[in-house]
Structures are given as C-alpha cells and as structure tokens.
Design a protein around this motif. Structure first.
Motif, PDB file in Angstrom:
ATOM      1  N   ALA A  45      -4.509  -5.241  -7.152  1.00  0.00           N
ATOM      2  CA  ALA A  45      -5.428  -5.526  -6.051  1.00  0.00           C
ATOM      3  C   ALA A  45      -4.821  -5.179  -4.696  1.00  0.00           C
ATOM      4  O   ALA A  45      -5.395  -5.510  -3.663  1.00  0.00           O
ATOM      5  CB  ALA A  45      -5.829  -6.999  -6.071  1.00  0.00           C
ATOM      6  N   GLN A  67     -10.011  -6.960  -8.247  1.00  0.00           N
ATOM      7  CA  GLN A  67      -9.512  -7.490  -9.506  1.00  0.00           C
ATOM      8  C   GLN A  67     -10.039  -8.913  -9.689  1.00  0.00           C
ATOM      9  O   GLN A  67      -9.915  -9.746  -8.780  1.00  0.00           O
ATOM     10  CB  GLN A  67      -7.981  -7.500  -9.517  1.00  0.00           C
ATOM     11  CG  GLN A  67      -7.348  -6.118  -9.536  1.00  0.00           C
ATOM     12  CD  GLN A  67      -7.519  -5.430 -10.863  1.00  0.00           C
ATOM     13  OE1 GLN A  67      -7.279  -6.014 -11.920  1.00  0.00           O
ATOM     14  NE2 GLN A  67      -7.900  -4.159 -10.834  1.00  0.00           N
ATOM     15  N   ALA A  79      -2.246  -8.286 -11.901  1.00  0.00           N
ATOM     16  CA  ALA A  79      -3.504  -8.172 -11.178  1.00  0.00           C
ATOM     17  C   ALA A  79      -3.307  -8.235  -9.672  1.00  0.00           C
ATOM     18  O   ALA A  79      -4.021  -7.565  -8.913  1.00  0.00           O
ATOM     19  CB  ALA A  79      -4.461  -9.266 -11.629  1.00  0.00           C
ATOM     20  N   HIS A 113      -2.133   1.935 -10.164  1.00  0.00           N
ATOM     21  CA  HIS A 113      -3.071   2.033 -11.276  1.00  0.00           C
ATOM     22  C   HIS A 113      -2.593   3.042 -12.319  1.00  0.00           C
ATOM     23  O   HIS A 113      -2.863   2.885 -13.509  1.00  0.00           O
ATOM     24  CB  HIS A 113      -4.462   2.426 -10.756  1.00  0.00           C
ATOM     25  CG  HIS A 113      -5.198   1.284 -10.113  1.00  0.00           C
ATOM     26  ND1 HIS A 113      -4.799   0.715  -8.925  1.00  0.00           N
ATOM     27  CD2 HIS A 113      -6.297   0.593 -10.502  1.00  0.00           C
ATOM     28  CE1 HIS A 113      -5.636  -0.271  -8.611  1.00  0.00           C
ATOM     29  NE2 HIS A 113      -6.539  -0.363  -9.553  1.00  0.00           N
TER      30      HIS A 113
END
Length: 505
Positions: A296, A269, A292, A250
C-alpha cells in the motif's frame, strides 16, 4: 578455457545488487558446487540448469564444476540466477564465446526443457543494474514489458536458452520487448455514489489533502467501506519515482499485472481480518517479503472491521505508521521495505452493531468498552482523524436534490492543496503535511500565534490529548487551510481539527 564470468542481479528486500556469476570447470569427480550464500531454490539450480542445457541440444561437461556468486557475503535468493549460471557454465567449457554478453546482466529462471520463465522482482533488479552502470539486460520474454519501463537500459528478451545460445554464437537474434502501453490511470468508484455523510466526506477530503490516517466509526450501512474505497481516487496519480517504487514492490510480491506499464494509481490494500503479522507487515522464510502495508506504499491500507483483527497484528503497524518503513530482521539478514501509506480503519461502535445505534444497543457497557479497547490507545493516538458516522436516514437515500460532488471535483481541490503543501515544505524535502515533524510546526516561522492555539494547549495541559496528538492536530489544521486556499491556519481551523481528532465540538 575452464573459467567464465557473467553478470546477474540479486535482491535483498527491495534493494538490488549486481552479482558476478563465476564458473570454473576442473578435472575430478563430476559434481556441481554452488557457493556464495545460495538459498534452497538456488541450490536446486544445478538440476534445472543440467536438464535445460541437455534439452537445448548442448553437451553437459562431466567435470568438477564450481559456481561462485560474488559478493559471497550477500545472500542470494530465488531462481533468477538460472540463466546466468547456465551461460557461465557453457562459457567455461570453451564452446560458447561470451564476448556478446560482456557487461550484460542475464536474468531468468530455466525450465527443464530450456524455456526461460519469468521471475519475481525483475523490475527492481533492472533498476539496480542501471544504477550499477549496466546498459543492457537480457530478461525472460514474459518480463520484457516490465523491464522496459526502466530508463537508460536496453532490454532484450529470450524465451528459451537455445535462443540465447544462438545469439551468442551469432546465429540468431534476441526478442524485443512489446511496445509500451499508455500509462493511464483507471477510474475508481465515484464519491458521488455515497449518500449523505457530509461530515465523513469532509474528513476524507482532509485526509487525502494532507496524507493523514483516518478512523471511521459507525453502524453497519453508514458508508464506512464506501468512503474508504474512494480515497485512492482523491489522491494524485503517482509520479515517475513513486510509480517505480510501487511497481517494484508489487513485482517482488509477484502481483504486478503481466505486460503492464508502471502503476500510476495509488494502490489500495484491504486484507481480511484474519491476516497475520507476517502478511500485514512482511515476513516469510529466509529474507522477508513485503506485506500489505508495503504493497500500500503511496496509497491506502484499509482495515475493515478493525476490532476483529488480532491485537498483535494491529499493534505491529505502530512503527511502520511512525517511520514510513518496515525493518524486518531474520537470521539471513535485515530486510527493509518502504511503507509510507495512509491507514484507514473502519469499526462498528459495539459488537451488536444495531443500525439505530445506542437506542437499541443490547451490549452492556463493559462489552462496549472491551470491544473499543481492541483498538489500543497507542495505535489510535497515531490516527489523525477519528470520525463517528451516524446511520443514514431515508431522506439521505431517496433525495432528489442535486447529486453530490464527484470524485474528480474533490480530487482537483486535493491536488491544489497538496501542491501548496509541497511548495511550502520544498526546502525541507517534505511533500505532505502528515510527515512534517512536530518541532518544525512549533517553532518560527511556522509557529502559530498563542491566541489561535489556546484551546489546543489547554487540552494538552489537562491530559485530554498527548503530545503526539497535539502535533497531529496542528498538521490537520495546515491541511484544512491548504484546502481552503489560505497560507496559514486560523483558530477556526484548529477548532475543526480538534473536532475531527477528538469528536469534541
């Protein structure tokens, strides 16, 4: 002195590498040359650094300046080298003694006024510095809390280049990071809010217990999205290693909340169905950034209205689902990101999606078949649980019976099942049933008796399931047994796993 060297950190994907920033000042026409495979952002650092040095009250040397970034074969990306380049350049003039920052990694982007701005991916940079033996780092003040979560590294912060120069000259102090926030796990939506759908809740619990992929197919309003959104709450909080991995991803993507501690809640996500391949699995110019499926990691990737996604986008998930990682090749190099997540697909049974289902459906059979075929066979073969939900009735919504089980109760059973699986597979390094290789389940000591797997073997022989499906049903059976507190699956567990996988009773 016309030569100086300081330390910095470069990122390639999620992996950080210690970088030596050299500066050499020689006689000749004034110029700044940056070597060592810099990208466009780093090439522009010469203008940012010049303005920042002048606006910090320092003299800009009108000499031929060469800045080299070692190792020269490693691509250098981003603006996080600015602070190190400015410090090395000032050290090369002989006006700034660099002994106080010897062995210290300097990270940060410079503004034209000399402010030190935050950078993406600072957390994995600090982790890489620690692994390389660096014991102290200097980071932007806005990134200080993020860097402070890495154990074994002393973190100091700066808000301006002037503050760093004053510290090196012994005329000032660096900033300390803010006190760490408690690592609490925020509560998500409660499973008790989902009306009816006992079969769907059972499938969700099994998926959480074994880390299995899940497909929910049913009419609008059946509760597909509500069930998917509650899956992260059933998963155990992330341990230190997983939290560091997730937080680092992140951080690279620039979506880590400022001033936050490590992320402890499994991520969720839910990209829109217009998402591209690059946004889902990673991409971008230069070296790719995480998509994504990587954001996740250790959590849930939810694709609502899955048939509306482009077929190429959906099929790009096949390799990450199988390997648990994304490998992206670009001209500048290969980038690898972890992607061990649980995929949840939600789909209507047909385009018209009448709540009453087949009774009022207006879609011709060929339209229904074409709609379902948007989810390719190879992708669906990788989905362990494929559950059909029915439309809710009034009694489900207006019931006055005791409320359904809350998330906390189900999560406790999931945690116990995961612990049983972890202890069983500890010697092989597997943590959940979903990652256990098929051959391990088909050989002693974990091979089930022939009588218990007879129905499963018959389906394989007649082509009703694939070899991959055979192994995934075995994994489901082990997760069902773990939830029920039994050491091995029996024939009833196999039957339930077949039903959850194929819809057959």
């Amino acid at each position: 002195m016309s030569y100086a060297k300081v330390l910095c950190v470069g990122l390639v994907g999620v992996t950080g590498h210690l970088v030596e920033v050299e500066a050499d000042l020689a006689a000749g026409l004034p110029a700044v040359i940056i070597s060592g495979l810099p990208d466009t952002t780093l090439h522009e650092a010469r203008d940012r650094v010049r303005a920042a040095i002048v606006n910090s009250g320092q003299h800009w040397p009108n000499r031929r300046i060469t800045v080299n970034l070692l190792p020269a074969t490693l691509p250098k990306i981003g603006s996080g080298f600015d602070l190190a380049v400015a410090t090395a350049l000032l050290g090369g003039t002989g006006e700034l003694p660099l002994a106080p920052v010897d062995g210290v990694a300097l990270l940060g982007e410079l503004g034209l006024d000399g402010t030190v701005r935050p950078v993406r991916g600072l957390l994995p940079m600090v982790v890489a510095a620690a692994r390389a033996g660096v014991t102290q780092v200097v980071v932007p003040a806005a990134n200080a809390a993020e860097a402070a979560v890495v154990p074994g590294v002393r973190v100091k912060a700066v808000d301006t280049l002037h503050r760093l120069i004053a510290f090196i000259r012994g005329a000032g102090e660096l900033l300390d990071p803010p006190p760490p926030k408690p690592g609490t796990v925020q509560a998500g939506p409660d499973l008790a809010d989902v009306a009816g759908q006992a079969f769907g809740k059972r499938a969700l619990e099994i998926a959480a217990a074994g880390g299995h992929h899940l497909a929910l197919i049913g009419p609008p309003g059946a509760g597909k999205t509500m069930l998917a959104e509650r899956l992260p709450g059933l998963l155990p909080p992330l341990d230190d290693a997983a939290a560091l991995e997730v937080s680092a991803l992140h951080s690279i993507a620039g979506v880590l909340p400022p001033g936050s501690a490590l992320l402890r809640r499994p991520p969720f996500q839910a990209p829109h169905h217009s998402a591209t391949v690059a946004s889902l699995v990673g991409g971008g110019s230069g070296l790719a950034r995480p998509g994504a499926v990587s954001l996740a990691h250790h959590g849930v990737l939810f694709l609502d209205e899955a048939p509306e996604f482009h077929g190429r986008v959906l099929d790009s998930l096949r390799q990450p689902l199988e390997k648990g990682r994304v490998l992206i090749t670009r001209a500048l190099g290969v980038t690898e990101y972890p992607a061990r997540c649980q995929l949840v697909l939600a789909a209507n049974p047909c385009p018209c999606a009448r709540p009453a289902g087949d009774q009022l459906c207006e879609c011709p059979p060929v339209v229904r078949r074409r709609y379902r075929n948007r989810l390719s066979g190879p992708l669906m073969d990788r989905i362990d649980l494929q559950v059909s939900l029915t439309a809710l009735r009034a009694v489900d919504l207006m019931t006055t019976q005791a409320p359904a089980e809350p998330t906390a109760t189900v999560a406790a059973r999931v945690a116990a099942a995961r612990e049983a699986a972890r202890q069983r597979w500890a010697g092989q390094g597997w943590r959940t049933n979903s990652v256990v290789p098929g051959p391990a389940l088909r050989r002693p000591p974990w091979r089930l008796p022939a009588g218990e797997t007879a129905a499963l073997r018959r389906r394989l022989d007649v082509g009703a399931i694939s070899a991959r499906g055979f192994d995934r049903i075995l994994r489901l059976a082990w997760s069902i047994a773990d939830l029920d507190g039994r050491s091995r699956p029996d024939s009833a567990d196999i039957d339930e796993a077949i039903q959850l996988r194929t819809g057959e009773l």
